[in-house]
Design a protein around this motif. Sequence first.
Motif, short mmCIF file in Angstrom:
data_model
loop_
_atom_site.label_atom_id
_atom_site.label_comp_id
_atom_site.label_asym_id
_atom_site.label_seq_id
_atom_site.Cartn_x
_atom_site.Cartn_y
_atom_site.Cartn_z
N ASP A 51 -3.57 3.98 5.74
CA ASP A 51 -4.48 4.72 4.99
C ASP A 51 -4.20 6.15 5.91
O ASP A 51 -4.09 7.20 5.35
CB ASP A 51 -5.81 4.50 4.58
CG ASP A 51 -6.50 5.56 4.01
OD1 ASP A 51 -5.88 5.66 2.59
OD2 ASP A 51 -7.71 6.13 4.56
N LEU A 109 -0.74 7.64 5.56
CA LEU A 109 -0.53 8.17 4.16
C LEU A 109 -1.27 9.52 3.98
O LEU A 109 -0.69 10.19 3.27
CB LEU A 109 -0.98 7.24 3.15
CG LEU A 109 0.18 5.71 3.30
CD1 LEU A 109 -0.87 4.74 2.36
CD2 LEU A 109 1.17 6.09 2.59
N ARG A 110 -2.08 9.61 4.40
CA ARG A 110 -3.02 10.97 4.10
C ARG A 110 -2.35 12.13 4.98
O ARG A 110 -2.53 13.18 4.49
CB ARG A 110 -4.59 10.60 4.57
CG ARG A 110 -5.38 9.78 3.33
CD ARG A 110 -6.66 9.66 4.11
NE ARG A 110 -7.47 8.63 3.22
CZ ARG A 110 -8.57 9.02 2.55
NH1 ARG A 110 -8.75 10.50 2.29
NH2 ARG A 110 -9.20 8.06 1.74
N PRO A 135 -12.33 3.03 -1.92
CA PRO A 135 -12.09 3.95 -2.98
C PRO A 135 -12.83 4.50 -4.04
O PRO A 135 -12.74 5.42 -4.46
CB PRO A 135 -10.41 3.47 -3.28
CG PRO A 135 -9.95 2.39 -2.19
CD PRO A 135 -11.32 2.05 -1.74
N ASP A 143 0.80 -1.25 -0.13
CA ASP A 143 -0.15 0.15 0.05
C ASP A 143 0.98 1.35 -0.05
O ASP A 143 0.65 2.29 -0.56
CB ASP A 143 -0.94 -0.07 1.24
CG ASP A 143 -2.01 -1.16 1.01
OD1 ASP A 143 -2.45 -1.31 0.15
OD2 ASP A 143 -2.81 -1.34 2.01
N GLN A 165 2.45 1.77 -3.39
CA GLN A 165 1.54 1.99 -4.55
C GLN A 165 1.28 3.54 -4.25
O GLN A 165 1.07 4.24 -5.47
CB GLN A 165 0.45 1.24 -4.76
CG GLN A 165 0.68 -0.25 -5.16
CD GLN A 165 -0.39 -0.97 -4.83
OE1 GLN A 165 -1.30 -0.55 -4.53
NE2 GLN A 165 -0.32 -2.24 -5.57
N ASN A 166 0.95 4.02 -2.96
CA ASN A 166 0.83 5.30 -2.83
C ASN A 166 1.76 6.61 -3.18
O ASN A 166 1.52 7.55 -3.42
CB ASN A 166 -0.03 5.59 -1.39
CG ASN A 166 -1.35 5.06 -1.46
OD1 ASN A 166 -2.49 5.78 -1.60
ND2 ASN A 166 -1.75 3.67 -1.08
N LEU A 167 2.86 6.18 -2.59
CA LEU A 167 4.07 6.83 -2.70
C LEU A 167 5.04 6.97 -3.72
O LEU A 167 6.08 7.59 -3.75
CB LEU A 167 4.70 6.82 -1.46
CG LEU A 167 3.72 7.32 -0.05
CD1 LEU A 167 4.85 7.21 1.11
CD2 LEU A 167 3.39 8.50 -0.19
N GLU A 168 4.81 5.78 -4.62
CA GLU A 168 5.60 5.38 -5.73
C GLU A 168 7.12 5.32 -5.16
O GLU A 168 7.96 5.99 -5.83
CB GLU A 168 5.69 6.57 -6.80
CG GLU A 168 4.00 6.30 -7.40
CD GLU A 168 3.89 7.51 -8.51
OE1 GLU A 168 5.05 8.37 -8.84
OE2 GLU A 168 2.83 7.53 -9.15
#
Length: 335
Positions: free
Chosen positions: A92, A95-96, A320, A41, A44-47
């Motif tokens: 999540d 990350l946000r 999502p 996760d 994928q979110n932060l590359e």
Amino acid sequence: MALGALDTSPEQPADPEELLEFPDNRLLIDLCGEYDRNLTDIEQNLEVQIVHRGNQLVVIGETEVRQRAVTVLQSLYQRLENGRTVEPGDVDRELRMTPLQAPPPRGGQLEMFKGGHVEIKTRKKLVEPRTDAQKAYVQALFANELAFGIGPAGTGKTYLAVAVGVSMFINGHVDRIILSRPAVEAGEKLGYLPGDMKDKIDPYMQPLYDALNDFLPGKQLAKLIEEKRIEIAPLAFMRGRTLSNAYVVLDEAQNATTMQMKMFLTRLGEGSRMVITGDRTQIDLPRNVPSGLQDAERLLSSIAKVSFNYFTARDVVRHPLVAAIIEAYEADDKA
């Protein structure tokens, strides 16, 4: 033998990396998640790329996103060290809410008004805002006697409001909790429901029961409802009452008429707090009947000690796809 031409082109520099070492391998396993789901996760979110080697994690990526990934991993590991669990929702949230700069300061509820970590303590669980807008909303609920939360479905408006109410109740700041919503059908005629008055109104109130069940043990909740220390009632039942020393929530306020909204707001008594939540895009009132939420927003926004917090599709914390659906409808409305 002729020598081939030398390749003088400069080598492409590899992405920078950072090594993190974790002393407790068991906690590191929990941090990574089942089949390294949590790491995936974050990647994928932060590359970024995260490589797991023994009790170490190697984070590879450009400087800003790499540092952000490191902060997220350190915050989640600290959570495990404090005896908490790490679920997908916790990943999540980090990350946000983790900025690109330095990691956020950590602390308990006393830190929430100092820009630190915000936690709402209830009998069954700790509730933590998962977006900056949610964090600002929770702070407003604690700081103001009258607060509005306005935005699309799935942004936690009602859930967080009820969580704050339960926290204030169990800490003795209020004597009772009163939850209400208009009994308006959502675009379909349900006909006459069977049973007594409670049986007829409970289907409309079910989302409020669901929230309470998340925060209070079942037997305790049933006892508090029986003792009238927690009340769940339609908006029409509020007329003529003065609600003192209570935490009062009006949910789905976009379906209250202007007169109903005025009636409800003027129920506020000494020692009470009131929260109004609603979504202006889901008004189920008859055509040409103005929404009391919109009128209240227009009339009260300039009054001191009345807060208005707004949410967008970016604050959706359900599946999502919900955010994508909301954005699609918003785009169509603007077209």
